[in-house]
Design a protein around this motif. Structure first.
Motif, PDB file in Angstrom:
ATOM      1  N   LEU A   1      42.970   0.490  -7.793  1.00 46.53           N
ATOM      2  CA  LEU A   1      42.707   0.659  -8.803  1.00 46.53           C
ATOM      3  C   LEU A   1      42.112  -0.361  -8.938  1.00 46.53           C
ATOM      4  O   LEU A   1      40.732  -0.689  -9.471  1.00 46.53           O
ATOM      5  N   LEU A   2      42.731  -1.024  -8.798  1.00 49.75           N
ATOM      6  CA  LEU A   2      42.779  -2.611  -8.327  1.00 49.75           C
ATOM      7  C   LEU A   2      40.680  -3.094  -7.155  1.00 49.75           C
ATOM      8  O   LEU A   2      40.127  -3.980  -7.153  1.00 49.75           O
ATOM      9  N   ARG A   3      40.881  -2.521  -6.524  1.00 50.02           N
ATOM     10  CA  ARG A   3      39.832  -1.739  -5.365  1.00 50.02           C
ATOM     11  C   ARG A   3      38.652  -2.122  -6.012  1.00 50.02           C
ATOM     12  O   ARG A   3      37.714  -2.295  -5.533  1.00 50.02           O
ATOM     13  N   PHE A   4      38.383  -1.862  -7.018  1.00 52.90           N
ATOM     14  CA  PHE A   4      37.185  -1.271  -7.747  1.00 52.90           C
ATOM     15  C   PHE A   4      37.017  -2.997  -8.328  1.00 52.90           C
ATOM     16  O   PHE A   4      35.476  -3.311  -9.150  1.00 52.90           O
TER      17      PHE A   4
ATOM     18  N   ASP B   1      29.453   1.317 -11.541  1.00 54.45           N
ATOM     19  CA  ASP B   1      29.925   1.441 -10.035  1.00 54.45           C
ATOM     20  C   ASP B   1      31.134   2.886 -10.177  1.00 54.45           C
ATOM     21  O   ASP B   1      30.343   2.874  -8.699  1.00 54.45           O
ATOM     22  N   ILE B   2      31.793   2.848 -10.395  1.00 52.03           N
ATOM     23  CA  ILE B   2      32.612   4.369 -10.770  1.00 52.03           C
ATOM     24  C   ILE B   2      31.787   4.947 -10.760  1.00 52.03           C
ATOM     25  O   ILE B   2      31.900   5.840  -9.861  1.00 52.03           O
TER      26      ILE B   2
ATOM     27  N   VAL C   1      39.172   6.284 -19.322  1.00 49.84           N
ATOM     28  CA  VAL C   1      40.258   5.599 -19.397  1.00 49.84           C
ATOM     29  C   VAL C   1      40.556   4.703 -18.327  1.00 49.84           C
ATOM     30  O   VAL C   1      41.140   3.486 -18.916  1.00 49.84           O
ATOM     31  N   VAL C   2      39.834   4.117 -17.182  1.00 46.03           N
ATOM     32  CA  VAL C   2      40.036   3.781 -16.309  1.00 46.03           C
ATOM     33  C   VAL C   2      39.682   1.989 -17.545  1.00 46.03           C
ATOM     34  O   VAL C   2      39.661   0.876 -16.979  1.00 46.03           O
TER      35      VAL C   2
END
Length: 597
Positions: free
Chosen positions: A7-10, A113-114, A148-149
């Motif tokens: 999750l933190l990679r984003f 980006d996601i 949600v993210v």
């Protein structure tokens, strides 16, 4: 933990802005605590005319500050108190606006980006992936799961840093005032953290069901809205409404389970905080009345301990958001980690226009091992300039066969070659740029007529587009439309009849002007008069080109240079019309059943 790190990679690519946001947040949080810590004790000197009394031995610079405040005249200190309050309030809120804006920018960039990564990945995946995944499910992951993210990043990450920092600041303040009494904090923390941890784990399980249910709802919406004609034709509005009511109610129940656990966090922390407050009053009451501690300092200590409750409560909400985001993150990475089964080689070659033939050599194909082979030992060739017709009963592998030519799928065994080059070695662009496809299932976009005809050729001139439309006999009905070529045709060409959709699709293929044509009974949805004219246009278009046509119409089949007869994935007949009528029992039966009729 691995999922959380994913999750933190984003955050990669946004670290500088994120660092600025966190640094600004730390400074704002410091001034939030410092404002109260500096101004509250001054109340003793200004309003009660008593000296500030601290029970602990303090660092020398703090003692000097306290002694200086104690020696000042209250009348002189009062304007400093007011001015300091206003200055600190303004400075703190400017900083809070700054970090909230920066963190909001970070979260929106990450969401952008996601969504882009997901869309790019979906575009890169092979067709077999879409046969296994529902469209509504994929839409849900790009929309609902990403939102949600976003909540976890924009609110969760912000509060994780900020509230943790504030907790440590207030703990430090409490220990500075009275180190013995401050140990009550370490009794309060476990009492709050343990139930919040349990609630968070339960929320993660509920969140998985919630997100899957939202995917079901999206799927149902897409199917029933795009198939609204069928729903109305069969009078199943009430049935579909009941289906949606059921799905919607199931989602409601899951959301209420989630909400119930979320709102539990607040009363738990409030009750424990209240008990803690009573304990502090009992602890300090006699000392306060005996003058061992000034009132302002007591208020500061009391506020320090009680101010820890709110950040802990917010961290509980952060935990809940994070658990939901981790489930969404798994679903997002399920797409991002998917690999296309049909891949372009790193050093794929570009091929020029076909010079000799396309050859199928020992081709076998299955969609999955359990279902068995759809095509079995296929061997034949399509020479340049030939019209090759593919015929056979429904479900015998005709469409699968032609889908191997543009490499929508790769053979399980054997090879498809163009001029002796295995198509697996060829770059997608150079291969597919040579191929035009017109299918029974007409695919149009909610755009103008012009844009649909020029799809893939956005720089085509108006005259080129109109010429293609005239050859497809689409120009007359387009001219009657409200805005002619600039008319929006609706979702999937909703405003057009079946024949009109097909003619726009044929015009699109004519405009591309490819050397290889794949036709899946391209005239099947046209009335007899239109079919006559379009067949003449296709005859002109096919002249000098290579055509592979899945055909049911006698007019298409009789003039084919070669007919491939498929049965259960095997070639049972290969030749011209007249020869197959003599040698192929299946072709004879198909001719009697369909062609003569």
């Amino acid at each position: 933990m691995e999922n959380y790190l994913k999750l933190l990679r984003f955050l990669r690519g946004h670290r500088k802005l994120f660092s600025v946001a966190v640094a600004t947040m730390f400074v704002a949080s410091f001034f939030e605590v410092f404002q109260l810590s500096l101004l509250v004790p001054m109340v003793d000197v200004i309003f009660t005319h008593k000296k500030i009394v601290l029970p602990n031995a303090l660092p020398h610079f703090i003692e000097n500050l306290v002694n200086h405040l104690n020696s000042m005249d209250p009348a002189r200190l009062f304007p400093l108190f007011i001015g300091g309050f206003v200055v600190l309030l303004l400075f703190k809120n400017i900083l809070m606006f700054g970090y909230q804006y920066f963190m909001g920018d970070v979260s929106q960039r990450i969401m952008r980006d996601i969504r882009l990564q997901l869309y790019e990945k979906i575009q890169s995946l092979s067709l077999d992936y879409f046969s296994e995944k529902r469209t509504g499910e994929l839409v849900s992951r790009i929309t609902h799961d990403v939102n949600v993210v976003e909540n976890a990043v924009s609110y969760g990450v912000t509060d994780l840093f900020r509230q943790t920092f504030i907790i440590f600041m207030w703990i430090g303040t409490a220990f500075t005032i009275d180190s013995h009494a401050a140990f009550i904090i370490f009794i309060v923390l476990p009492l709050i953290v343990f139930p919040m941890s349990k609630i968070g784990k339960r929320l993660r399980k509920i969140s998985k069901g919630t997100q899957e249910k939202m995917a079901d709802i999206n799927t149902l919406l897409l199917e029933t809205i795009s198939g609204v004609k069928l729903v109305k034709a069969f009078c199943t509005e009430a049935y579909e409404t009941n289906r949606f009511r059921g799905q919607n109610h199931d989602y409601y129940k899951l959301r209420m389970k989630s909400i119930k656990r979320l709102i539990l966090i607040s009363p738990i922390t409030e009750i424990i905080g209240g008990i803690c407050g009573v304990a502090l009053i009992l602890w300090f009451g006699r000392r306060l009345m005996g003058g061992e501690l000034s009132f302002g300092v007591f208020i500061l200590f009391f506020a320090s301990v009680m101010s820890i409750i709110s950040p802990i409560k917010k961290l509980g909400n952060v935990n809940a958001l994070t658990q939901q985001a981790l489930v969404a993150n798994e679903r997002i990475y399920d797409i991002l980690n998917a690999e296309p089964t049909v891949k372009e080689k790193i050093n794929a070659i570009s091929v020029q226009e076909m010079k000799a033939q396309i050859r199928f050599e020992g081709v076998r194909f299955h969609y999955d091992e359990k279902s068995g082979d759809v095509l079995k030992d296929i061997n034949f060739e399509v020479r340049k300039g030939e019209l090759v017709a593919i015929v056979g009963p429904t479900g015998t592998g005709k469409t699968t066969l032609v889908n191997l030519i543009p490499r929508f799928y790769d053979p399980t065994e054997g090879a498809v070659k163009m001029d002796g080059v295995n198509l697996k070695e060829v770059a997608f662009l150079s291969l597919r740029d040579q191929i035009g496809i017109v299918t029974q299932e007409t695919i149009l976009f909610n755009d103008t007529v012009r844009a649909n005809i020029a799809y893939g050729h956005r720089h085509a001139t108006q005259s080129e587009i109109e010429e293609a439309a005239q050859k497809a006999f689409a120009h007359p009905f387009i001219q009657k439309m409200p805005k002619r070529y600039e008319t929006i045709i609706g979702d999937r060409g909703f405003r057009l009849s079946g024949g009109e959709k097909q003619r726009v699709s044929i015009a699109r293929a004519i405009l591309k002007n490819p050397p290889i044509l794949i036709l899946d009974e391209a005239t099947s949805q046209l009335d007899s008069e239109s079919e006559k004219y379009i067949q003449e246009a296709l005859d002109e278009l096919m002249r000098g080109r290579t055509v592979v046509a899945i055909a049911h119409r006698l007019s298409t089949i009789k003039k084919a240079d070669k007919i491939v007869v498929l049965e259960s994935g095997n070639i049972v007949g290969l030749g011209r019309h007249e020869a197959l009528l003599e040698t192929c029992p299946l072709y004879q039966r198909l001719y009697r059943m369909q062609f003569q009729a």
